[in-house]
Design a protein around this motif. Structure first.
Motif, PDB file in Angstrom:
ATOM      1  N   UNK A 209      -4.711  -3.715   0.354  1.00  0.00           N
ATOM      2  CA  UNK A 209      -5.435  -2.412   0.348  1.00  0.00           C
ATOM      3  C   UNK A 209      -6.786  -2.216  -0.343  1.00  0.00           C
ATOM      4  N   UNK A 210      -7.352  -0.924   1.194  1.00  0.00           N
ATOM      5  CA  UNK A 210      -8.774  -0.987   0.766  1.00  0.00           C
ATOM      6  C   UNK A 210      -8.889   0.795   0.563  1.00  0.00           C
ATOM      7  N   UNK A 211      -9.927   0.814  -0.550  1.00  0.00           N
ATOM      8  CA  UNK A 211      -9.358   2.342  -0.488  1.00  0.00           C
ATOM      9  C   UNK A 211     -11.319   2.838  -1.231  1.00  0.00           C
ATOM     10  N   UNK A 212     -11.729   3.864  -0.587  1.00  0.00           N
ATOM     11  CA  UNK A 212     -12.831   4.484  -0.409  1.00  0.00           C
ATOM     12  C   UNK A 212     -13.371   5.101  -1.706  1.00  0.00           C
ATOM     13  N   UNK A 213     -13.918   4.473  -2.649  1.00  0.00           N
ATOM     14  CA  UNK A 213     -14.429   5.164  -4.339  1.00  0.00           C
ATOM     15  C   UNK A 213     -14.689   6.993  -4.387  1.00  0.00           C
ATOM     16  N   UNK A 214     -15.780   7.236  -3.203  1.00  0.00           N
ATOM     17  CA  UNK A 214     -15.824   8.379  -2.977  1.00  0.00           C
ATOM     18  C   UNK A 214     -14.464   9.508  -2.131  1.00  0.00           C
ATOM     19  N   UNK A 215     -14.189   9.219  -1.138  1.00  0.00           N
ATOM     20  CA  UNK A 215     -13.805   9.758  -0.609  1.00  0.00           C
ATOM     21  C   UNK A 215     -11.637   9.330  -0.321  1.00  0.00           C
ATOM     22  N   UNK A 216     -11.646   8.592  -1.146  1.00  0.00           N
ATOM     23  CA  UNK A 216     -10.118   7.900  -1.290  1.00  0.00           C
ATOM     24  C   UNK A 216      -9.267   7.739   0.132  1.00  0.00           C
ATOM     25  N   UNK A 217     -10.420   7.208   1.560  1.00  0.00           N
ATOM     26  CA  UNK A 217      -9.666   7.096   2.210  1.00  0.00           C
ATOM     27  C   UNK A 217      -9.087   6.035   1.926  1.00  0.00           C
ATOM     28  N   UNK A 218      -8.015   5.313   3.041  1.00  0.00           N
ATOM     29  CA  UNK A 218      -7.251   4.457   2.175  1.00  0.00           C
ATOM     30  C   UNK A 218      -6.667   3.835   3.353  1.00  0.00           C
ATOM     31  N   UNK A 219      -7.015   2.716   3.768  1.00  0.00           N
ATOM     32  CA  UNK A 219      -6.178   1.333   5.035  1.00  0.00           C
ATOM     33  C   UNK A 219      -5.881   0.241   3.896  1.00  0.00           C
ATOM     34  N   UNK A 220      -4.423   0.482   4.673  1.00  0.00           N
ATOM     35  CA  UNK A 220      -3.236  -0.810   4.534  1.00  0.00           C
ATOM     36  C   UNK A 220      -3.420  -1.285   5.286  1.00  0.00           C
ATOM     37  N   UNK A 221      -3.247  -2.988   4.838  1.00  0.00           N
ATOM     38  CA  UNK A 221      -2.289  -4.489   6.536  1.00  0.00           C
ATOM     39  C   UNK A 221      -2.492  -5.306   5.678  1.00  0.00           C
ATOM     40  N   UNK A 222      -1.220  -5.443   6.236  1.00  0.00           N
ATOM     41  CA  UNK A 222      -0.076  -6.635   5.723  1.00  0.00           C
ATOM     42  C   UNK A 222      -0.768  -8.193   6.355  1.00  0.00           C
ATOM     43  N   UNK A 223      -0.370  -9.410   5.687  1.00  0.00           N
ATOM     44  CA  UNK A 223      -1.021 -10.470   6.097  1.00  0.00           C
ATOM     45  C   UNK A 223       0.804 -11.633   5.814  1.00  0.00           C
ATOM     46  N   UNK A 224       0.314 -12.237   6.812  1.00  0.00           N
ATOM     47  CA  UNK A 224       1.284 -13.716   5.742  1.00  0.00           C
ATOM     48  C   UNK A 224       1.053 -14.247   5.121  1.00  0.00           C
ATOM     49  N   UNK A 225      -0.332 -14.735   4.717  1.00  0.00           N
ATOM     50  CA  UNK A 225      -0.743 -15.551   3.621  1.00  0.00           C
ATOM     51  C   UNK A 225      -2.212 -14.985   3.693  1.00  0.00           C
ATOM     52  N   UNK A 226      -2.492 -15.884   1.809  1.00  0.00           N
ATOM     53  CA  UNK A 226      -3.755 -14.954   2.095  1.00  0.00           C
ATOM     54  C   UNK A 226      -4.463 -16.544   2.047  1.00  0.00           C
ATOM     55  N   UNK A 227      -4.844 -16.928   3.222  1.00  0.00           N
ATOM     56  CA  UNK A 227      -6.049 -17.923   3.809  1.00  0.00           C
ATOM     57  C   UNK A 227      -6.893 -16.977   4.460  1.00  0.00           C
ATOM     58  N   UNK A 228      -7.827 -18.396   4.500  1.00  0.00           N
ATOM     59  CA  UNK A 228      -8.521 -17.311   5.886  1.00  0.00           C
ATOM     60  C   UNK A 228      -8.658 -17.772   6.957  1.00  0.00           C
ATOM     61  N   UNK A 229      -7.451 -17.877   7.923  1.00  0.00           N
ATOM     62  CA  UNK A 229      -6.903 -18.339   8.274  1.00  0.00           C
ATOM     63  C   UNK A 229      -6.371 -16.700   9.328  1.00  0.00           C
ATOM     64  N   UNK A 230      -5.514 -16.024   7.947  1.00  0.00           N
ATOM     65  CA  UNK A 230      -5.014 -14.383   8.233  1.00  0.00           C
ATOM     66  C   UNK A 230      -6.332 -13.797   7.441  1.00  0.00           C
ATOM     67  N   UNK A 231      -7.299 -13.367   6.236  1.00  0.00           N
ATOM     68  CA  UNK A 231      -7.174 -12.663   5.586  1.00  0.00           C
ATOM     69  C   UNK A 231      -8.323 -11.951   6.342  1.00  0.00           C
ATOM     70  N   UNK A 232      -9.652 -13.073   7.304  1.00  0.00           N
ATOM     71  CA  UNK A 232     -10.485 -12.569   7.500  1.00  0.00           C
ATOM     72  C   UNK A 232     -10.462 -11.949   8.741  1.00  0.00           C
ATOM     73  N   UNK A 233      -9.901 -12.090   9.844  1.00  0.00           N
ATOM     74  CA  UNK A 233      -9.536 -11.188  10.850  1.00  0.00           C
ATOM     75  C   UNK A 233      -8.961  -9.672  10.264  1.00  0.00           C
TER      76      UNK A 233
END
Length: 413
Positions: A209-233
């Protein structure tokens, strides 16, 4: 009734003491009013002394069954006009301004938007009528927030609509430990991870979950695991989905973000990495609140297997992200300094708007747009459909998503 034996105040006193043996009964309201008037005339109430009037009032209260205040009002009317006239109430009480159709409209809106707060729901009603021209919302567009909550308790509404572990602190020199200061400019995001439950020791999918502090613009995404292989892309794709250039990246002290691989990616994109300070729980409060009000509210806490991350991302990109950014109103705070120099945050209703509207309202908003983007392009997305239709499509897609997931889980079992 027969009270002819009571001719003097001494007899009235004995009656009040219960020693006269006389029983007086009045059958209806008209008879009581007539008896009070006759009694006041019989004893010439105007000429009685203060003590004698007290005895007479006690007598009228006991026989009529009215309260002392009501008897006093009747006596005042007699003293003023010489008569006691019964005034029959003919009105039917307050007229109801909001109809059954309005209550059902409100119930449907709450169902579409997953029961937002009262101010947010009021704002949606205003937008439906004023912005999208939906005339059925004309009355609801002017409703007060307090009465909106009253309608939610109405029997028609009710018939129609039938915690977290603490983050373990980690000592890590990567990232600057400070609170970002965007100075009213977009592009400084707060990010956090939401885990979708375990089942028999098997980890579920993770939501970013990523949210801009000033505008509250929000982008949600899902990954299988929180490892570099999935998280970085995934992070690179998410950062590119904001309509403005990202300049700051703030996270708590979780190792999925505070590591060399994420730091290298952010350095390549010229994005500053900051992390929360100890004993300052509000540093990442914005994204934490959105975790509950958006992700947990729409996706719940139950276990979703990791292999459904791609299916969830399709739902996020096509429905959830457009809905929360272009159709879901948010509060935006105003900092007020009191006489002692203390700063407090206020959340005026007038400042409630969607994240996209907030972005457009910024001074020199065009200068923050990504290369190749214009407000004409974004307006086409924002006003392509109404808020209610966007919510309906999102809810329909959510039900279809869960149906697909659980049907496949049952077949696998």
């Amino acid at each position: 009734m027969n009270d002819s034996q009571l001719k003097t105040l001494e007899q009235v006193e004995r009656f009040l003491e219960g020693t006269s043996g006389i029983d007086i009964q009045l059958s209806n309201k008209s008879e009581r009013y007539a008896w009070v008037e006759t009694t006041l005339e019989q004893f010439v109430y105007q000429r009685l002394s203060r003590d004698e009037r007290g005895i007479m009032l006690r007598y009228l209260v006991k026989v009529s069954g009215y309260s002392r205040q009501q008897v006093t009002r009747l006596v005042c009317q007699y003293m003023r006009t010489g008569h006691i006239i019964r005034r029959q109430r003919t009105t039917n009480g307050f007229q109801s301004r909001y109809t059954r159709a309005d209550i059902l409209l409100l119930a449907e809106m709450d169902k579409r938007h997953s029961d937002l707060s009262g101010p947010a729901t009021k704002k949606l009603c205003e937008r439906a009528f004023l912005l999208f021209g939906q005339k059925e919302y004309e009355r609801l567009a002017t409703i007060s927030v307090s009465h909106l909550y009253n309608l939610r308790q109405h029997k028609i509404y009710l018939r129609h609509r039938q915690k977290f572990g603490k983050t373990t602190p980690v000592q890590n020199s990567i990232g600057e430990r400070r609170k970002p200061n965007p100075q009213g400019k977009p592009g400084y995001i707060r990010i956090d991870t939401v885990h979708q439950g375990d089942l028999d020791g098997i980890k579920g999918v993770y939501h970013i979950n990523a949210i801009d502090e000033v505008t509250q613009f929000e982008i949600v995404s899902s990954v299988e695991k929180i490892t570099d292989r999935y998280l970085i892309p995934t992070l690179e794709v998410m950062l590119s989905q904001f309509p403005f250039v990202i300049k700051g990246f703030h996270a708590d002290n979780g190792s999925e973000y505070i590591n060399r691989q994420v730091a290298a990616m952010l350095n390549r994109l010229l994005i500053t990495l900051t992390k929360s300070r100890p004993r300052n729980s509000n540093d990442n409060a914005l994204v934490e609140s959105k975790n509950g009000s958006v992700i947990r509210k729409l996706l719940g806490h139950m276990h979703i297997p990791q292999q459904y991350a791609d299916l969830l991302n399709q739902f996020h990109n096509e429905h959830l992200n457009p809905y929360v950014n272009y159709h879901r109103p948010c509060f935006f705070p105003v900092t007020v300094t009191d006489s002692r120099g203390r700063q407090k945050r206020r959340y005026p209703y007038e400042n409630m708007m969607t994240p996209y509207e907030r972005f457009k309202s910024l001074r020199d908003a065009k200068s923050y747009l990504r290369k190749g983007l214009t407000f004409e392009i974004l307006d086409a997305i924002a006003f392509a459909i109404t808020d209610n239709l966007a919510a309906e499509k999102m809810q329909t897609a959510r039900r279809k998503l869960f149906k697909t997931i659980f049907e496949q889980k049952n077949r696998a079992a």
